[in-house]
Scaffold this motif. Sequence first.
Motif, mmCIF file in Angstrom:
data_model
loop_
_atom_site.group_PDB
_atom_site.id
_atom_site.type_symbol
_atom_site.label_atom_id
_atom_site.label_comp_id
_atom_site.label_asym_id
_atom_site.label_seq_id
_atom_site.Cartn_x
_atom_site.Cartn_y
_atom_site.Cartn_z
ATOM 1 N N LEU A 52 0.854 -1.275 0.056
ATOM 2 C CA LEU A 52 0.224 0.350 -0.387
ATOM 3 C C LEU A 52 1.091 1.470 0.060
ATOM 4 O O LEU A 52 1.633 1.437 0.297
ATOM 5 C CB LEU A 52 -1.082 -0.207 1.506
ATOM 6 C CG LEU A 52 -2.055 -0.652 1.203
ATOM 7 C CD1 LEU A 52 -2.696 -0.973 2.369
ATOM 8 C CD2 LEU A 52 -2.878 -0.867 0.160
ATOM 9 N N ALA A 53 0.063 2.225 -0.550
ATOM 10 C CA ALA A 53 1.472 3.594 -0.539
ATOM 11 C C ALA A 53 1.377 4.544 0.878
ATOM 12 O O ALA A 53 2.018 5.298 0.600
ATOM 13 C CB ALA A 53 0.697 4.070 -1.648
ATOM 14 N N ALA A 55 -0.729 6.210 1.077
ATOM 15 C CA ALA A 55 -0.807 8.455 0.639
ATOM 16 C C ALA A 55 -1.401 9.539 2.191
ATOM 17 O O ALA A 55 -0.737 10.225 2.132
ATOM 18 C CB ALA A 55 -1.479 8.225 -0.558
ATOM 19 N N ARG A 58 1.511 9.861 4.341
ATOM 20 C CA ARG A 58 2.789 10.377 3.657
ATOM 21 C C ARG A 58 1.859 11.791 3.242
ATOM 22 O O ARG A 58 3.154 13.169 2.518
ATOM 23 C CB ARG A 58 3.394 9.748 2.729
ATOM 24 C CG ARG A 58 4.188 8.109 3.211
ATOM 25 C CD ARG A 58 4.140 7.225 2.054
ATOM 26 N NE ARG A 58 4.908 6.070 2.733
ATOM 27 C CZ ARG A 58 5.283 4.744 2.675
ATOM 28 N NH1 ARG A 58 4.985 5.345 1.376
ATOM 29 N NH2 ARG A 58 5.823 4.017 2.849
ATOM 30 N N ASP A 205 4.392 5.884 9.910
ATOM 31 C CA ASP A 205 4.188 4.595 8.999
ATOM 32 C C ASP A 205 5.109 3.996 9.171
ATOM 33 O O ASP A 205 4.915 3.064 8.000
ATOM 34 C CB ASP A 205 5.039 5.941 8.185
ATOM 35 C CG ASP A 205 5.111 6.114 6.519
ATOM 36 O OD1 ASP A 205 4.898 5.751 5.827
ATOM 37 O OD2 ASP A 205 6.607 5.569 6.269
ATOM 38 N N ASP A 212 1.783 -3.897 6.824
ATOM 39 C CA ASP A 212 1.810 -4.809 5.488
ATOM 40 C C ASP A 212 2.517 -5.014 4.987
ATOM 41 O O ASP A 212 2.364 -6.543 4.034
ATOM 42 C CB ASP A 212 1.442 -3.170 4.390
ATOM 43 C CG ASP A 212 1.167 -3.204 2.779
ATOM 44 O OD1 ASP A 212 0.124 -4.032 3.121
ATOM 45 O OD2 ASP A 212 1.602 -3.203 1.986
ATOM 46 N N GLN A 295 -5.718 6.412 7.210
ATOM 47 C CA GLN A 295 -4.926 5.266 6.698
ATOM 48 C C GLN A 295 -5.273 3.840 7.110
ATOM 49 O O GLN A 295 -4.687 2.792 6.496
ATOM 50 C CB GLN A 295 -3.660 5.278 7.169
ATOM 51 C CG GLN A 295 -2.319 4.863 5.990
ATOM 52 C CD GLN A 295 -2.473 5.478 4.574
ATOM 53 O OE1 GLN A 295 -2.352 7.063 4.138
ATOM 54 N NE2 GLN A 295 -3.081 4.661 3.344
#
Length: 318
Positions: A52-53, A55, A58, A205, A212, A295
Amino acid sequence: MSVNPGATGVFQVPSADPAVAECTTLSCELGAVATEPGAVTAVVLVGLVAFLAFAYVRDATDDCRRERTRVLAERDAFESFADRVSSLEPAPPARSTTAAFEGPVAGVRTVDRSSGDDVTLRRVLSAYRDTVMSLPHYEREYDETLPESLAAELGPDTATALASDRTLSAGAQSALVRRSRQAADARSSLADAIGTEIDALGSVDSELASVDRRRRRLIEHLDGIDRDPTDAAIDVWRRLDDLERECDALAGDRQTALDDPPLRPDTPLDVEGDRAFYEYLYGPTDGPNYPVLSQLAELADRIRSDRDHVASRLARGR
């Protein structure tokens, strides 16, 4: 900028009917998932193993870094303004008459208008324009005139004292310097608080990436088994359930952090009291108001999707 409300991070959804008997065995849970209409279709796990990014987190980190840079620039500007005002030569007492001003700026004097001597005043205003109001983001974010900015930052009595053709006494000069340094100190505290949030986002993060990564490896492990995958699938299903619980725990930690911010405003803001700091950071952005919880909700949804696919694979016997 638009403001999009974020997810609240609620992952576990109890049965809507408390009278329904709870399914507590693993086979019962897998069977319930596998017999859902959406779970009996062909399952392709390719693509589910991608990272997963993250996003939301971030982007929030980037927003915080930009805001901290702006806050530090404002701190430096107020320090520079204070230095410039402190270097001025105040109006001589003999040429001044005491003006009546309420509030903490005591000893402000106005020059005799007949003298026409407002050079010191002009230098004060020029210093403010050249420091605070010259910041690249100032007009875009504040859109205030010089008197409005002085009143907002250094007190309305300061703007009044510096209006028209007035000049500074030694007392007014001292008050301006003191308040400017207070404004700089307040921004130092704010920058420190934003730095704390940036560190927290970095930790989150890393934790999200760890969860993940383990999710991805579990699916890759299951895809690589050629023999009967039943036992492995059951183990993967259980481990995915553990990962979802880990997301729940991380969400609980974040909720606690939201209730205990690194900085609380000294004055009331038009936002919920305990969340004012986070509203200040994320309210004006295009992302969710609670990026970490959003997230975590996204990651938990992916884990549940993977778990449903594993259950469907078990039901098909391969």
